[in-house]
Design an enzyme around this catalytic site. Structure first.
Site, PDB file in Angstrom:
ATOM      1  N   GLU A 273      46.088  72.510  30.921  1.00  0.00           N
ATOM      2  CA  GLU A 273      47.429  72.275  31.478  1.00  0.00           C
ATOM      3  C   GLU A 273      48.443  71.976  30.369  1.00  0.00           C
ATOM      4  O   GLU A 273      49.097  70.941  30.394  1.00  0.00           O
ATOM      5  CB  GLU A 273      47.392  71.067  32.434  1.00  0.00           C
ATOM      6  CG  GLU A 273      46.375  71.138  33.546  1.00  0.00           C
ATOM      7  CD  GLU A 273      46.225  69.807  34.315  1.00  0.00           C
ATOM      8  OE1 GLU A 273      46.764  68.770  33.870  1.00  0.00           O
ATOM      9  OE2 GLU A 273      45.560  69.825  35.351  1.00  0.00           O
ATOM     10  N   PRO A 274      48.598  72.853  29.400  1.00  0.00           N
ATOM     11  CA  PRO A 274      49.527  72.533  28.310  1.00  0.00           C
ATOM     12  C   PRO A 274      50.984  72.683  28.731  1.00  0.00           C
ATOM     13  O   PRO A 274      51.332  73.600  29.475  1.00  0.00           O
ATOM     14  CB  PRO A 274      49.182  73.579  27.242  1.00  0.00           C
ATOM     15  CG  PRO A 274      48.658  74.743  28.013  1.00  0.00           C
ATOM     16  CD  PRO A 274      47.975  74.181  29.237  1.00  0.00           C
ATOM     17  N   GLY A 275      51.822  71.783  28.271  1.00  0.00           N
ATOM     18  CA  GLY A 275      53.263  71.885  28.495  1.00  0.00           C
ATOM     19  C   GLY A 275      53.970  71.949  27.159  1.00  0.00           C
ATOM     20  O   GLY A 275      54.407  73.000  26.684  1.00  0.00           O
ATOM     21  N   ARG A 276      54.023  70.781  26.493  1.00  0.00           N
ATOM     22  CA  ARG A 276      54.723  70.657  25.213  1.00  0.00           C
ATOM     23  C   ARG A 276      54.294  71.722  24.196  1.00  0.00           C
ATOM     24  O   ARG A 276      55.139  72.300  23.509  1.00  0.00           O
ATOM     25  CB  ARG A 276      54.435  69.274  24.629  1.00  0.00           C
ATOM     26  CG  ARG A 276      55.263  68.906  23.418  1.00  0.00           C
ATOM     27  CD  ARG A 276      54.738  67.620  22.766  1.00  0.00           C
ATOM     28  NE  ARG A 276      54.539  66.551  23.720  1.00  0.00           N
ATOM     29  CZ  ARG A 276      55.470  65.683  24.104  1.00  0.00           C
ATOM     30  NH1 ARG A 276      56.672  65.732  23.565  1.00  0.00           N
ATOM     31  NH2 ARG A 276      55.200  64.752  25.008  1.00  0.00           N
ATOM     32  N   ARG A 312      64.593  61.904  24.808  1.00  0.00           N
ATOM     33  CA  ARG A 312      63.380  61.460  24.113  1.00  0.00           C
ATOM     34  C   ARG A 312      63.625  60.405  23.026  1.00  0.00           C
ATOM     35  O   ARG A 312      62.892  59.415  22.974  1.00  0.00           O
ATOM     36  CB  ARG A 312      62.598  62.646  23.544  1.00  0.00           C
ATOM     37  CG  ARG A 312      62.090  63.609  24.639  1.00  0.00           C
ATOM     38  CD  ARG A 312      61.156  64.679  24.083  1.00  0.00           C
ATOM     39  NE  ARG A 312      59.917  64.110  23.624  1.00  0.00           N
ATOM     40  CZ  ARG A 312      59.600  63.896  22.367  1.00  0.00           C
ATOM     41  NH1 ARG A 312      60.422  64.261  21.399  1.00  0.00           N
ATOM     42  NH2 ARG A 312      58.459  63.336  22.042  1.00  0.00           N
ATOM     43  N   CYS A 342      77.823  55.725  26.649  1.00  0.00           N
ATOM     44  CA  CYS A 342      78.062  54.301  26.413  1.00  0.00           C
ATOM     45  C   CYS A 342      76.780  53.484  26.532  1.00  0.00           C
ATOM     46  O   CYS A 342      76.568  52.752  27.505  1.00  0.00           O
ATOM     47  CB  CYS A 342      79.124  53.806  27.378  1.00  0.00           C
ATOM     48  SG  CYS A 342      80.658  54.686  27.089  1.00  0.00           S
ATOM     49  N   GLU A 343      75.916  53.668  25.578  1.00  0.00           N
ATOM     50  CA  GLU A 343      74.653  52.921  25.464  1.00  0.00           C
ATOM     51  C   GLU A 343      74.332  52.860  23.976  1.00  0.00           C
ATOM     52  O   GLU A 343      74.433  53.885  23.285  1.00  0.00           O
ATOM     53  CB  GLU A 343      73.488  53.690  26.119  1.00  0.00           C
ATOM     54  CG  GLU A 343      73.542  53.862  27.609  1.00  0.00           C
ATOM     55  CD  GLU A 343      73.243  52.595  28.384  1.00  0.00           C
ATOM     56  OE1 GLU A 343      72.654  51.651  27.821  1.00  0.00           O
ATOM     57  OE2 GLU A 343      73.607  52.577  29.571  1.00  0.00           O
TER      58      GLU A 343
HETATM   59  C1  LIG Z   1      52.612  66.130  31.734  1.00  0.00           C
HETATM   60  C2  LIG Z   1      51.300  66.666  32.143  1.00  0.00           C
HETATM   61  C3  LIG Z   1      50.745  67.743  31.461  1.00  0.00           C
HETATM   62  C4  LIG Z   1      51.371  68.373  30.239  1.00  0.00           C
HETATM   63  O1  LIG Z   1      51.383  67.520  29.159  1.00  0.00           O
HETATM   64  P1  LIG Z   1      51.814  68.063  27.705  1.00  0.00           P
HETATM   65  O2  LIG Z   1      51.687  66.898  26.837  1.00  0.00           O
HETATM   66  O3  LIG Z   1      53.232  68.530  27.844  1.00  0.00           O
HETATM   67  O4  LIG Z   1      50.894  69.172  27.361  1.00  0.00           O
HETATM   68  C5  LIG Z   1      49.544  68.247  31.919  1.00  0.00           C
HETATM   69  N1  LIG Z   1      48.925  67.721  33.008  1.00  0.00           N
HETATM   70  C6  LIG Z   1      49.437  66.673  33.678  1.00  0.00           C
HETATM   71  C7  LIG Z   1      48.707  66.137  34.846  1.00  0.00           C
HETATM   72  C8  LIG Z   1      50.636  66.107  33.266  1.00  0.00           C
HETATM   73  O5  LIG Z   1      51.130  65.066  33.932  1.00  0.00           O
END
Ligand SMILES: *Cc1c(COP(=O)(O)O)cnc(C)c1O
Length: 416
Positions: A273-276, A312, A342-343
């Site tokens: 499940e990669p995102g980043r 971030r 304004c922070e």
């Molecule tokens: C956020 C998340 C991801 C992705 O995480 P990355 O660090 O972006 O790869 C995968 N699985 C679950 C359940 C998440 O909450």
């Protein structure tokens, strides 16, 4: 393999001069490289090539329809955490059979929609969620595919706000409860057990904690087999980190090839499940210097982007490189790069050496993940446009919000 390069001093993304993008679409503005996203996806997909697998992109990292569309065309699956993300995946041409649904707080409405759409599985994060899903599936005359997200109690050795695999986190079912939870799921007649999963955190730079989590999960797989519970897939979550400053990012291809060897002949489908790691390095945030404030104890470069576009740094004190888009004749000096919000937390970079003047363009790098996805309208700031560089063209795939749109859902008080 960098998609960002300087040609005669001017910064280009995938060959496109970023100054041209800023001229056409204004600032602040997110810009992504389609090829960078696709090539990061292929590192996973090809690395796992030797084994049955599905790379489920974590939609929450960056959810523009064009990005989801590009990944759907490559055959990606999607990891979603809300009904809103399911709707995006479907609108982008993704197929429900490749969608897995994570998250600790799935509502009844979200579950019903996902059941009706026919998603691949629910990543169930608690026992009460099992009960709710069973009842809803029964009422709809359906059988709900479930995979339990186990909290393996492994330290991902990352920032505490993005660490999710320790016993004290809200995520997942405790490792020690897993067998009971599976037994309970097996007794619920409207559930169909399909897999097991974990996700221990984000921006993980060493693969050792991931390997540890894998072994913890595989112990459970063996124990479950002993109880007669056979699984079709094993999901190892996301979390692989990228280089923001001077980190050494894990070798994705090598990691995936190792996993493929580990799972070869196992009969399990392997899910990640990669995102980043897919979008993070593929995007930049363009911003213009509004003022140089030189009369304080520190020198400030006030730019037109802020924590409302890129949260971030304010949220995790995270580092993003900030670089000029075009060469400047200004003398280098050290600045805190701050936004107009304004922070005091509205700081994009501390103590950055920059050769800049008012009006200069800057690029905030590695902003493709958890950038626009976390943008807000704080201080009534319209969210920026998103542009994707696609085969030599700069396509605007999300327009800049208008000021009028910000209060369109609001009402004044009645007269009487
Ligand atoms: C956020 C998340 C991801 C992705 O995480 P990355 O660090 O972006 O790869 C995968 N699985 C679950 C359940 C998440 O909450």
């Amino acid at each position: 393999m960098s998609f960002l390069a300087r040609v005669e001093g001017e910064l280009r993304l995938d060959g496109m001069p970023l100054a041209d993008v800023a001229r056409e679409f204004g600032t602040p503005c997110y810009v992504y490289s389609r090829s960078a996203i696709e090539s990061a996806y292929r590192e996973f997909d090809q690395g796992l090539g030797g084994v049955d697998h599905l790379v489920c992109y974590a939609v929450k990292a960056s959810s523009n329809l064009a990005i989801l569309d590009a990944l759907a065309r490559l055959g990606a699956g999607f990891d979603i955490v809300s009904g809103g993300e399911l709707a995006r995946v479907l609108a982008a041409g993704g197929s429900a059979e490749r969608v897995i649904f994570s998250g600790v707080g799935k509502s009844e409405a979200e579950m019903r929609t996902a059941l009706a759409a026919g998603i691949k599985c629910f990543n169930v994060e608690s026992e009460p969620e099992l009960e709710r899903l069973d009842a809803l599936a029964g009422a709809m005359g359906l059988s709900a595919p479930v995979s339990l997200r186990i909290n393996p109690d492994v330290d991902a050795r990352t920032h505490p706000y993005i660490s999710t695999g320790l016993a004290g986190n809200k995520f997942g079912i405790p490792h020690g409860r897993a067998l009971e939870a599976y037994a309970r799921a097996a007794r619920l007649s409207n559930l169909r057990i399909t897999g097991i999963g974990c996700h221990i955190g984000s921006q993980i730079l060493e693969t050792a904690p991931l390997d540890e989590a894998l072994e913890r999960v595989m112990e459970l797989v063996a124990a479950l087999a002993g109880e007669g519970i056979a699984l079709a897939h094993v999901d190892l979550g996301g979390g692989l980190g990228i280089r923001y400053r001077d980190e050494v990012a894990p070798d994705i291809r090598g990691y995936c090839e190792r996993l493929a060897r580990r799972f070869a002949g196992s009969g399990f489908q392997l899910l990640l499940e990669p995102g980043r790691a897919i979008v993070g390095s593929a995007g930049v945030l363009l911003t213009r210097v509004e003022y140089l404030k030189l009369d304080k104890a520190k020198r400030f470069a006030v730019v037109d982007a802020s924590m409302s576009e890129l949260l971030r740094p304010a949220l995790y004190e995270s580092w993003h490189d900030i670089v000029p888009v075009e060469p400047s004749r200004a003398a280098p000096a050290t600045y805190d790069v701050v936004g107009p919000v304004c922070e005091s937390a509205d700081v994009l970079g501390v103590d950055r050496s920059l050769a800049i003047r008012e009006g200069d363009l800057l690029a905030i790098l590695s902003a493709g993940a958890y950038g626009m996805a976390m943008a807000s309208n704080y201080n009534s700031r319209p969210r920026p446009p998103e542009v994707i560089i696609d085969r030599g063209r700069a396509l605007q795939v999300r327009a800049r919000e208008t000021i009028a749109s910000l209060h369109v859902l609001e009402r004044r008080l009645p007269d009487a």
